[in-house]
Design a protein around this motif. Structure first.
Motif, PDB file in Angstrom:
ATOM      1  N   SER C 191       0.809  -1.214   0.000  1.00  0.00           N
ATOM      2  CA  SER C 191       0.000   0.000   0.000  1.00  0.00           C
ATOM      3  C   SER C 191       0.846   1.269   0.000  1.00  0.00           C
ATOM      4  N   GLY C 192       2.051   1.180   0.540  1.00  0.00           N
ATOM      5  CA  GLY C 192       2.889   2.378   0.647  1.00  0.00           C
ATOM      6  C   GLY C 192       3.193   3.011  -0.690  1.00  0.00           C
ATOM      7  N   ASN C 193       3.122   2.225  -1.748  1.00  0.00           N
ATOM      8  CA  ASN C 193       3.421   2.789  -3.065  1.00  0.00           C
ATOM      9  C   ASN C 193       2.416   3.850  -3.474  1.00  0.00           C
ATOM     10  N   LEU C 194       1.257   3.856  -2.815  1.00  0.00           N
ATOM     11  CA  LEU C 194       0.277   4.907  -3.096  1.00  0.00           C
ATOM     12  C   LEU C 194       0.884   6.277  -2.832  1.00  0.00           C
ATOM     13  N   VAL C 195       1.738   6.335  -1.826  1.00  0.00           N
ATOM     14  CA  VAL C 195       2.366   7.604  -1.472  1.00  0.00           C
ATOM     15  C   VAL C 195       3.239   8.096  -2.632  1.00  0.00           C
ATOM     16  N   ASP C 196       3.997   7.173  -3.202  1.00  0.00           N
ATOM     17  CA  ASP C 196       4.882   7.559  -4.304  1.00  0.00           C
ATOM     18  C   ASP C 196       4.097   7.834  -5.583  1.00  0.00           C
ATOM     19  N   ILE C 197       3.050   7.075  -5.790  1.00  0.00           N
ATOM     20  CA  ILE C 197       2.384   7.118  -7.086  1.00  0.00           C
ATOM     21  C   ILE C 197       1.411   8.283  -7.207  1.00  0.00           C
ATOM     22  N   CYS C 198       0.892   8.743  -6.094  1.00  0.00           N
ATOM     23  CA  CYS C 198      -0.070   9.847  -6.129  1.00  0.00           C
ATOM     24  C   CYS C 198       0.667  11.140  -6.465  1.00  0.00           C
ATOM     25  N   PRO C 199       0.236  11.841  -7.496  1.00  0.00           N
ATOM     26  CA  PRO C 199       0.975  13.037  -7.905  1.00  0.00           C
ATOM     27  C   PRO C 199       0.719  14.225  -6.987  1.00  0.00           C
ATOM     28  N   TYR C 252      15.577  -3.542 -13.171  1.00  0.00           N
ATOM     29  CA  TYR C 252      15.814  -4.990 -13.105  1.00  0.00           C
ATOM     30  C   TYR C 252      15.301  -5.600 -11.810  1.00  0.00           C
ATOM     31  N   VAL C 253      15.239  -4.785 -10.782  1.00  0.00           N
ATOM     32  CA  VAL C 253      14.906  -5.351  -9.474  1.00  0.00           C
ATOM     33  C   VAL C 253      13.454  -5.027  -9.108  1.00  0.00           C
ATOM     34  N   ASN C 254      13.235  -3.896  -8.486  1.00  0.00           N
ATOM     35  CA  ASN C 254      11.907  -3.617  -7.946  1.00  0.00           C
ATOM     36  C   ASN C 254      11.072  -2.715  -8.833  1.00  0.00           C
ATOM     37  N   GLY C 255      11.585  -2.294  -9.969  1.00  0.00           N
ATOM     38  CA  GLY C 255      10.819  -1.332 -10.765  1.00  0.00           C
ATOM     39  C   GLY C 255      10.633  -0.068  -9.955  1.00  0.00           C
ATOM     40  N   TYR C 256       9.381   0.407  -9.890  1.00  0.00           N
ATOM     41  CA  TYR C 256       9.109   1.657  -9.184  1.00  0.00           C
ATOM     42  C   TYR C 256       8.660   1.449  -7.737  1.00  0.00           C
ATOM     43  N   PHE C 257       8.546   0.184  -7.324  1.00  0.00           N
ATOM     44  CA  PHE C 257       7.776  -0.029  -6.096  1.00  0.00           C
ATOM     45  C   PHE C 257       8.539  -0.744  -4.994  1.00  0.00           C
ATOM     46  N   LEU C 258       7.901  -0.804  -3.839  1.00  0.00           N
ATOM     47  CA  LEU C 258       8.449  -1.464  -2.654  1.00  0.00           C
ATOM     48  C   LEU C 258       7.305  -2.150  -1.918  1.00  0.00           C
ATOM     49  N   CYS C 259       7.640  -3.088  -1.051  1.00  0.00           N
ATOM     50  CA  CYS C 259       6.590  -3.603  -0.173  1.00  0.00           C
ATOM     51  C   CYS C 259       6.559  -2.773   1.099  1.00  0.00           C
ATOM     52  N   ASP C 260       5.494  -2.918   1.858  1.00  0.00           N
ATOM     53  CA  ASP C 260       5.348  -2.084   3.054  1.00  0.00           C
ATOM     54  C   ASP C 260       6.368  -2.419   4.133  1.00  0.00           C
ATOM     55  N   GLU C 261       6.823  -3.645   4.151  1.00  0.00           N
ATOM     56  CA  GLU C 261       7.844  -3.987   5.143  1.00  0.00           C
ATOM     57  C   GLU C 261       9.112  -3.202   4.854  1.00  0.00           C
ATOM     58  N   GLY C 262       9.482  -3.149   3.605  1.00  0.00           N
ATOM     59  CA  GLY C 262      10.682  -2.411   3.230  1.00  0.00           C
ATOM     60  C   GLY C 262      10.516  -0.919   3.419  1.00  0.00           C
ATOM     61  N   ARG C 263       9.316  -0.422   3.147  1.00  0.00           N
ATOM     62  CA  ARG C 263       9.107   1.021   3.206  1.00  0.00           C
ATOM     63  C   ARG C 263       8.961   1.528   4.641  1.00  0.00           C
ATOM     64  N   PHE C 264       8.230   0.764   5.450  1.00  0.00           N
ATOM     65  CA  PHE C 264       7.923   1.290   6.783  1.00  0.00           C
ATOM     66  C   PHE C 264       8.735   0.626   7.895  1.00  0.00           C
ATOM     67  N   GLY C 265       9.526  -0.385   7.525  1.00  0.00           N
ATOM     68  CA  GLY C 265      10.259  -1.115   8.565  1.00  0.00           C
ATOM     69  C   GLY C 265      11.641  -0.554   8.820  1.00  0.00           C
ATOM     70  N   PHE C 266      11.769   0.750   8.965  1.00  0.00           N
ATOM     71  CA  PHE C 266      13.100   1.343   9.134  1.00  0.00           C
ATOM     72  C   PHE C 266      13.340   1.896  10.529  1.00  0.00           C
ATOM     73  N   SER C 267      12.306   1.982  11.378  1.00  0.00           N
ATOM     74  CA  SER C 267      12.454   2.791  12.585  1.00  0.00           C
ATOM     75  C   SER C 267      13.403   2.175  13.609  1.00  0.00           C
ATOM     76  N   TYR C 268      13.820   0.920  13.387  1.00  0.00           N
ATOM     77  CA  TYR C 268      14.857   0.350  14.249  1.00  0.00           C
ATOM     78  C   TYR C 268      16.096   1.231  14.247  1.00  0.00           C
TER      79      TYR C 268
END
Ligand SMILES: Cc1cc2nc3c(=O)[nH]c(=O)nc-3n(C[C@H](O)[C@H](O)[C@H](O)COP(=O)(O)O)c2cc1C
Ligand code: SF4
Ligand code: FES
Lengths: 163, 428, 827
Positions: C191-199, C252-268
């Motif tokens: 779902s986090g890709n909505l943030v990137d994709i919304c203009p 080659y890898v993720n194109g334009y997108f990410l999964c939510d774990e990758g996007r929001f799992g940084f606060s450690y």
């Protein structure tokens, strides 16, 4: 909330279609015959029958004019407000219904019998002003005629074929 | 000249023609000859093409050409859709036709289906025509039982069936590609070709969408020949008869079948009882709400595709809405724009945002809050909405553009007077 | 190839290129909203209008909808086109709120950019603005519908691209509303890709909301290290806190997108919201000390133990979240110092599967995620993609949208956002199923053309696989595979048998020999398993094999470098006992792990956001993560700082490789080895071979050209079905909660899946259990309680237990368990 009997009927209708989604509108119109409007619960059950997500069905329900996603009265009065009916006094019709039958414009009468909504051209321009009640049309409306039609519905509280 | 009744041949007041009546008038003879006789479908297409039959749904596209566009080697199943959405304000001819002689439409659909080997037909109809839908369903069953519809029609080996598809009600559903989405249970947004529906329509299969009236002409053409059909028209380029539906300030509004090319004056004065007492012809919309205002200057125009085109207008659906000298055209145009803005599917920006913008400006002008600069804004937007995704918004701009062209004075008067000179007219 | 002229510049583009893309190649950015390379053209916004002056089309047209054709002369600056675009902006702005000052999109808003660039700056529309009510969409995405410009990107991304069905367009006309049926968390783990994709600012990133302006962010290209795919990201930090992670386009890898774990799992990396969850300081026996004191303590203690017991009494643990630099340093130190290790894995079986997978990957057969999108037949063998490598599921979805056949052979109740045929084969049956599927696709003629080893392999494949429960006909699928041109096998390394990765490679190789452009894609555990496999040999041990030596007193010192045995080693009691026997436990880490708590000496290391580092993903692709910021205890919240200090609080961390180098006291090292690149190349010769010895290492793949396809004769598959009464309990991964480091991110805590045990509905029936029951499962070391989920779409006789934070699965003694029926009870 939908009766098993109704569900069975809907399932059969869906099974006959080219693809189940094709029957989305029919299913909703049928449910409205029984329940007047599409509640969230009805949406969820209908979506399941159609193999759609509730959101996907709501995408359609909220698109169309004749699918009601809020409660409506037993009789939904759509008064045409497009060119010809407007020219021939659509506003007078609305006002008359509203005052004589205690139906707020865009709302439902306290007794839950009538809901009054504007609608775009219903294809009876030759008999303007016209209205459609539960998908039946009445044209060449005059205050007297409206009183007769709605009065009868209110009195008998049952449906009569159009003239 | 006597009215040549073709589609309305079996018209009875307050009654639908029966199958027997239709048969007695020559109905299903074409079906027996062409399908029963296993005449090559290509021949059907050729005859229709030759007849000059043009679409009655608004765009006037030659019917034969559309059927021909289905590629010969296209996959099956193929679908035919009869467009009975008819939500263009002012238009009600298809309803009258359905209430007059449904089998004429049914036979037309079957023959059209045969022309490009369709296996299934959808009869797409709006919710306020529920009674017509019920008639159709009843008559389809009768046709099925008589062997005209269903498996191996008249033993020919050609199978075709028709289902009635009820719409939930929206003007855009009448647009051919939006209609296909609607049938498939998707949001009825249009789909811009290519690919054309004749290649990839319903479920990516070849699909032809025709107006009900267009289809109703088919059996008659096949029975009587293309030349007969051409000769029905009063104009040399036109063909056939046309169902004209007239509403507004005339004595007897309704729908009549008249030869293509019947002059406007004759239609109004002869066939619809003339203008109401005290009313003078000021303008009309000659082909539904998405055509341009036609002024008294063209009161004698022959009502045909090409003749209307020649004066910068369109035949559209041949729904003539007539306005008199007491009608405020600013208010009328505002009402039309209200319709279009409300019915916009919301897909593309010019229509979704531009039409409400124009509606707002018209509203302000009508209510005495208009400014001179709104005229320029409206004018340029009328041009700009032509870059919309589908034909709804360009159609919506037509009444406005022609209002500004022919009735600019009336608009300016509103602005100058800070109010509507017609004041408290007609309910609004 | 059509040749056309755009703004007086001539360009030749491949057939099918849209005019908008042709212009972009010339560096002309035609304004757009609805068009997005990943989503395609739909012509909704009408923003990309240009004027066609010559050629097959004339007039103002949408450049996103029109294929470049020979002879076109296009002007983007023509007055009519410019005026039209300006009008489109005006239309869009009649309802857009003027809330840029409080909008998080400000500064990175396409609508802002295009409004400014179009020159529309004065509101002329006299009407009122439309307003909407917003919906709650879960903890990640904020909804602000008033800002919507109806480009339909969100719903097209959400439904068409990513395959979820709970967000879309409602209503009609200018009231169209993008939202859910009812309020609630978005179902998509993308779902986090909505943030990137919304203009514009309809969907904004909640963790970062109202905290910082885009232009105040420190930004750098980074790489996600949660799963093996290595999706490319952009790290954004401010005041020493990573604020948000965005997707970085990598074709080659993720194109334009990410999964939510990758996007929001940084606060450690920030130590959580209160910054207290990260061990910021060096410690000796639990007490804070200076960096130098801790380094000296580790160095001297290690030297002492080596001197007394020999260097073999020291063992170095690494992990699959180490950077390549750290792994190489570990490898070098073990070799030079004579320490045991490095140890990368706990479970020997997993380790062997990873190694055999890595060994079998060569450039002839390995495919990237991008290539998966173009596969016409995908077989997923023993992988639960949505949970193990989410973006790989997205890649397969794209193939599925192009009508590829997708088959998943896996015993778990797999769910994926596209249609697939699921064969719930037990792990021991996966090869049989895969083998018969492949065998059936080989024609007699093809077989004749094979060399003897291929022929031998093919003939030894099982001819038949019975799948009664799913009712799927393997022979029918084989028929489809036969006509496929670009099949891909995606093979997991978790629950499959040890021989399966190599077997999958053989199958892919066989498909290749039969003339297909077949591909192979492994799912490995962890971000750096590929490089750890490269750094190991047949003698390399796993922690399970090291543990007895600790228990016997042979190992006295353990250096755990970003490695936490408590994370995925069963039998917690045994582990606790063993570690307490050590003389020295040196821990280098940035996470507050169980091992860190027990450290004799602790050294804080840098996270991926705080250093330059290199990671090799599971398809052998070398990728760099640049330092986003220096790091340290974040100061937002207490902004601006009032205490003047000459050091950065929490700034003691160093890259793990540097800490290792310092505690090894190997001063000679940087004399003989000059650069990190050379260090890596010295440990992993393949880098040298492909010229990747400069630092930073050139990005690219390091898999060999062709590793001789050696077909291994398939074993006779074991007899099907369990004889003993009971269940085989296997551990599996689950999105958000199973992986270091993301599972330590407090931003994800609220979306951890509920602790659930999965069981076949038939088995559950037999045991008198049903969906949703709370059950107690008695493991060897005690009982755990969790919810039961039953499914018909899984193998019978199995239980699947997610290895997730919060479930005390370490009450198991081994990596799997045998559970007698009476040990599962409803409570
Ligand atoms: C906004 C819009 C609404 C339309 N509504 C109708 C309609 O209600 N009935 C109809 O027959 N055609 C309608 N059309 C025209 C159809 O797109 C299509 O041209 C027609 O159905 C084709 O049939 P024909 O070739 O027989 O005319 C509409 C077109 C537009 C753009
Ligand atoms: S012009 Fe655009 S918004 Fe209007 S109906 Fe057509 S596609 Fe929909
Ligand atoms: S980008 Fe071309 S219409 Fe939106």
């Amino acid at each position: 909330m939908l009766s098993e009997e109704l569900k069975q009927e809907l399932r059969k209708m869906i099974a006959d279609a080219e693809s189940s989604r094709e029957k989305a509108v029919d299913v909703m119109l049928d449910i409205q015959e029984h329940h007047l409007w599409m509640s969230d619960e009805a949406m969820e059950e209908a979506a399941e029958l159609l193999g759609m997500s509730p959101l996907e069905l709501d995408e359609l329900a909220t698109f169309y004019d004749f699918i009601y996603r809020s409660p409506v009265g037993k009789y939904v009065i759509h008064v045409c407000d497009s060119a010809m009916c407007w020219l021939e006094g659509h506003q007078r019709v609305m006002d008359h219904i509203s005052t004589s039958f205690n139906v707020p414009i865009g709302g439902t009468s306290p007794d839950g019998l009538f809901t009054l909504l504007p609608v775009c051209c219903i294809g009876y321009c030759d008999r303007a002003p016209a209205m459609v009640i539960n998908r039946r049309v009445y044209g060449k409306l005059t205050p007297e005629k409206i009183d007769r039609i709605l009065g009868r519905l209110a009195r008998d509280n049952e449906f009569h074929p159009p003239e | 000249m006597a009215q040549p009744l073709v589609l309305f041949k079996n018209r009875h007041p307050n009654r639908v023609a029966t199958l027997d009546e239709y048969r007695q008038s020559g109905g299903y003879a074409a079906l027996e000859r062409f399908i029963g006789g296993k005449i090559d479908p290509g021949e059907v297409v050729r005859l229709i093409d030759e007849s000059g039959l043009r679409g009655r749904g608004g765009a006037g596209f030659p019917a034969g050409k559309k059927w021909e566009a289905v590629p010969k080697n296209a996959p099956f199943p193929r679908y035919l859709v009869a467009n009975a959405d008819e939500m263009e304000p002012g238009t009600f001819k298809d309803r009258i036709l359905l209430h007059t002689d449904p089998h004429c439409v049914i036979e037309g659909m079957i023959l059209a289906g045969y022309a490009f080997s369709a296996t299934k037909g959808f009869f797409f109809i709006r919710p306020s025509y529920d009674s017509s839908a019920a008639i159709m369903e009843r008559e389809l069953e009768i046709a099925r039982q008589s062997g005209f519809l269903g498996k191996s029609i008249l033993g020919s080996g050609y199978s075709f069936d028709i289902v009635v598809h009820r719409s939930g009600g929206r003007y855009i559903c009448g647009e051919a590609t939006a209609l296909l989405n609607a049938i498939m249970g998707k949001r009825p947004n249009p789909i811009k070709p290519p690919p054309y529906p004749t290649e990839k329509g319903l479920w990516d299969r070849p699909t032809v969408v025709n107006n009900v009236e267009t289809l109703a002409c088919v059996p008659h053409i096949l029975r009587n020949g293309p030349q007969w059909f051409k000769d029905l028209s009063l104009t040399s380029k036109g063909a056939g008869t046309k169902l004209f539906c007239v509403s507004g300030k005339v004595n007897s509004p309704g729908a009549e079948e008249l030869p293509m090319g019947t002059p406007l004056r004759e239609i109004i004065e002869k066939h619809f009882g003339g203008m109401l007492p005290g009313s003078e012809f000021k303008a009309c919309l000659p082909g539904g709400a998405s055509t341009r205002f036609l002024t008294s200057e063209h009161y004698d125009v022959p009502m045909d595709f090409d003749d209307l085109k020649a004066i910068g207008n369109r035949l559209g659906t041949a729904a003539i809405m007539i306005f008199d000298q007491k009608t405020c055209l600013v208010a009328t145009t505002h009402n039309l724009m209200k319709f279009f803005a409300r019915e916009s599917c919301g897909w593309c920006t010019p229509c979704r945002e531009g039409l409400p913008y124009m509606r707002e400006l018209l509203w302000l002008i009508e209510n005495g809050e208009g400014k001179e600069e709104y005229i320029d804004t409206l004018r340029s937007m009328c041009k700009q909405v032509w870059n919309s995704y589908c034909a709804l918004a360009p159609g919506a701009a037509e009444p406005v553009a022609s209002l500004l062209e022919f009735f600019e004075d009336e608009v300016r008067e509103h602005i100058r007077l800070k109010g509507c000179p017609f004041n408290a007219k007609a309910g609004n | 190839m059509p040749r056309l002229v755009i703004d007086d510049l001539e360009i030749e583009v491949p057939k099918g290129t849209k005019v908008i893309d042709a212009a972009e190649r010339l560096g002309i950015m035609i304004p757009r909203f609805c068009y997005h390379e990943a989503l395609g053209a739909v012509g909704a916004c009408r923003m990309c209008a240009v004027k066609f002056i010559e050629g097959p089309l004339k007039g103002v047209q949408m450049s996103c909808m029109i294929d470049a054709q020979d002879g076109m002369v296009v002007s983007t600056t023509d007055q009519e086109a410019v005026d039209f675009r300006k009008r489109v902006i005006e239309w869009l702005m009649i309802n857009h709120p003027h809330d840029c000052p409080v909008c998080d999109e400000g500064g990175q808003c396409l609508l802002q950019d295009e409004t400014v660039s179009s020159g529309h700056g004065r509101r002329r529309y006299p009407g009122r603005k439309r307003t909407y009510r917003n919906q709650y969409l879960g903890p990640f995405i904020a909804h602000e519908m008033n800002r919507c410009i109806h480009c339909y990107r969100c719903s097209r991304y959400y439904q068409e691209f990513s395959g979820y069905r709970d967000l879309g367009p409602l209503q009609i006309g200018n009231r169209v509303y993008f939202g859910r049926f009812k309020e609630g968390r978005l179902e998509s783990p993308f779902s986090g890709n909505l943030v990137d994709i919304c203009p514009t600012g309809v969907y904004t990133d909640i963790p970062a909301r109202f905290k910082v302006r885009r232009w105040d962010l420190q930004r750098a290209p980074s790489v996600c290290i949660n799963c093996p795919l290595g999706c490319n990201t952009i790290g954004n930090s401010h005041y020493r806190a990573v604020m948000r992670v965005e997707a970085r386009m990598n074709p080659y890898v993720n194109g334009y997108f990410l999964c939510d774990e990758g996007r929001f799992g940084f606060s450690y990396t920030n130590g959580g919201a209160d910054h207290a969850q990260r061990p910021w300081n060096s410690r000796i026996s639990g007490a804070d000390v200076t960096v130098e004191a801790a380094l000296a303590e580790s160095a001297s203690k290690i030297a002492e133990i080596s001197a007394i017991y020999g260097p073999g009494a020291v063992v170095a643990l690494g992990s699959t979240r180490n950077s390549l630099e750290t792994q190489s340093m570990l490898s070098r130190l073990c070799r030079r110092k004579g320490w045991q290790g490095p140890v990368w894995f706990n479970d020997p079986a997993i380790y062997r599967k990873v190694r055999s997978g890595v060994e079998r990957l060569d450039s002839g057969i390995a495919v990237s995620m991008r290539e998966i999108e173009f596969a016409d037949f995908v077989i997923v063998a023993g992988a639960d993609l949505l949970n193990e490598a989410p973006m790989a599921a997205m890649a397969i979805r794209q193939a599925s949208r192009k009508n590829a056949t997708i088959i998943v052979v896996d015993p778990r109740p797999i769910s994926l956002p596209f249609e697939f045929r699921h064969i719930p084969a037990a792990p021991a049956q996966i090869e049989r199923c895969l083998g018969s599927l492949v065998k059936g696709s080989i024609s007699k003629d093809e077989l004749k053309g094979f060399d003897s080893s291929a022929k031998g392999f093919c003939k030894a494949l099982p001819a038949k696989f019975e799948e009664k429960e799913s009712g799927i006909s393997i022979s029918e699928l084989s028929g489809q595979l036969m006509s496929a041109k670009r099949p891909v096998i995606v093979c997991g390394t978790g629950i499959v048998c040890e021989s399966t990765p190599a077997f999958a490679a053989d199958c892919a190789q066989l498909l290749r020999e039969s003339g297909k452009k077949a591909g192979l894609f492994y799912i490995l555990p962890g971000a750096s398993s590929f490089s750890s496999a490269l750094l190991s040999g047949p003698e390399t041990k796993t922690f399970s094999e090291i543990l007895p030596q600790i228990e016997e007193g042979l190992i006295k010192a353990l250096i755990a470098t970003e490695s936490d045995p408590f994370w995925d080693f069963p039998d917690r009691e045994r582990l606790d006992r063993a570690l307490s026997m050590l003389d020295l436990l040196v821990v280098i880490d940035y996470l507050p792990t169980e091992t860190v708590k027990r450290a004799t000496v602790f050294h804080p290391s840098s996270t991926v956001f705080e250093m330059n580092s290199t990671f090799v993903n599971q398809e052998g692709r070398v990728q760099h993560a640049e330092r986003v910021h220096v790091g340290g205890v974040p100061i937002w919240g207490a902004h601006p700082p009032r205490i003047i200090r000459n050091f950065v609080p929490g700034g003691d961390h160093q890259p793990a490789w540097e800490l290792l180098w310092k505690i090894s006291a190997e001063t000679s090292m940087l004399e003989s080895v000059l650069t990190l690149g050379e260090l890596i190349a010295a440990e992993i010769p393949v880098f040298e071979a492909v010229g990747h010895s400069k630092y930073p290492i050139t990005e690219g793949r390091i898999i060999p050209e062709n590793s001789e396809g050696s077909f291994v004769k398939p074993k006779a598959s074991p007899a099907k079905g369990q004889t003993a009464k009971g269940f085989n309990l296997l551990l599996t991964d689950t999105i958000f909660a199973s992986r270091e480091p993301s599972a330590y991110a407090d931003t994800l805590a609220s979306v951890f899946p509920e602790a659930t045990l999965f069981m076949h509905s038939g088995d559950a029936n037999g045991a008198g259990l049903s969906e949703g029951d709370m059950v107690s499962v008695e493991l060897e070391l005690g009982a755990i309680q969790l919810k039961l989920s039953v499914s018909q779409r899984m193998a019978r006789g199995f239980l699947f237990l997610p290895r997730q934070r919060g479930i005390h699965w370490q009450k198991m003694k081994e990596f799997s368990a045998w559970i007698a029926p009476e040990r599962i009870r409803k409570i």
